[in-house]
Design a protein around this motif. Structure first.
Motif, PDB file in Angstrom:
ATOM      1  N   SER A 145       1.122   4.108  -3.133  1.00 36.42           N
ATOM      2  CA  SER A 145       0.433   5.390  -2.922  1.00 36.42           C
ATOM      3  C   SER A 145       1.487   6.476  -2.681  1.00 36.42           C
ATOM      4  O   SER A 145       2.046   6.587  -1.602  1.00 36.42           O
ATOM      5  N   TYR A 170       0.839  -1.204   0.000  1.00 41.30           N
ATOM      6  CA  TYR A 170       0.000   0.000   0.000  1.00 41.30           C
ATOM      7  C   TYR A 170       0.873   1.253   0.000  1.00 41.30           C
ATOM      8  O   TYR A 170       0.646   2.179  -0.775  1.00 41.30           O
ATOM      9  N   THR A 178       1.140   9.054   0.348  1.00 39.50           N
ATOM     10  CA  THR A 178       1.506   8.501   1.650  1.00 39.50           C
ATOM     11  C   THR A 178       3.014   8.401   1.781  1.00 39.50           C
ATOM     12  O   THR A 178       3.568   8.669   2.852  1.00 39.50           O
TER      13      THR A 178
END
Length: 170
Positions: free
Chosen positions: A27, A23, A30
């Motif tokens: 992303s 993740y 982030t």
């Protein structure tokens, strides 16, 4: 907690860490926030490891160019990693294989019921209900025959009483 439960917990934790890693990797927003919190030169020897010059132990402000190049180097190093070996499907298959191998022990340890156990119980239940039905049928027959026997016996007793009375009256 026994060994199998501990292994299952560890496997779940590793799976969560891998998912969080993917993740964060996919992303960019982030990752930018994460880079703002994590210093670019966390280790004094990081430059040596990444192929740069040895770091000075003097506390200096890192230049923006150095931090950008460090980021690029880390991205390059991470992109060089072969991710084909880290596959969640393969990981799931390994967990399934482990559970299949240990299923008998898990069933025994946790006192679980299997479909075979349920089939045995259903067969025993069917046999018991048929036996109860047979017993009830036999009981009703006995009750009926007992009633007939009582009536016949009562008739014989009445007949004997009449005969005794007739003998007494003579």
């Amino acid at each position: 907690m026994d060994a199998t439960e501990a292994i299952a917990v560890i496997i779940l934790i590793v799976a969560i860490v891998v998912l969080v890693y993917y993740y964060l990797l996919n992303s960019p927003g982030t990752m930018d926030k994460l880079r703002a919190y994590v210093p670019t030169s966390a280790d004094a020897h990081m430059d040596e490891v990444l192929g740069g010059k040895p770091a000075d132990l003097v506390n200096e402000e890192p230049k923006k160019e150095d931090s950008e190049s460090m980021t690029k180097r880390i991205k390059v190093k991470l992109s060089d990693i072969d991710m084909s070996g880290i596959n969640t499907d393969a990981f799931s298959h390994k967990i399934d294989a482990f559970l299949d191998a240990k299923s008998d022990e898990l069933i025994k340890d946790w006192s679980l019921a299997t479909t075979d156990d349920l089939e045995d119980l259903q067969a025993k239940f069917s046999e018991t209900t048929s036996n109860v039905d047979n017993l009830e049928k036999d009981y009703l027959e006995f009750k009926k025959s007992s009633k007939e026997f009582q009536e016949i016996t009562q008739e014989k007793l009445d007949d004997l009483d009449k005969r005794i009375e007739s003998l007494e009256n003579k």
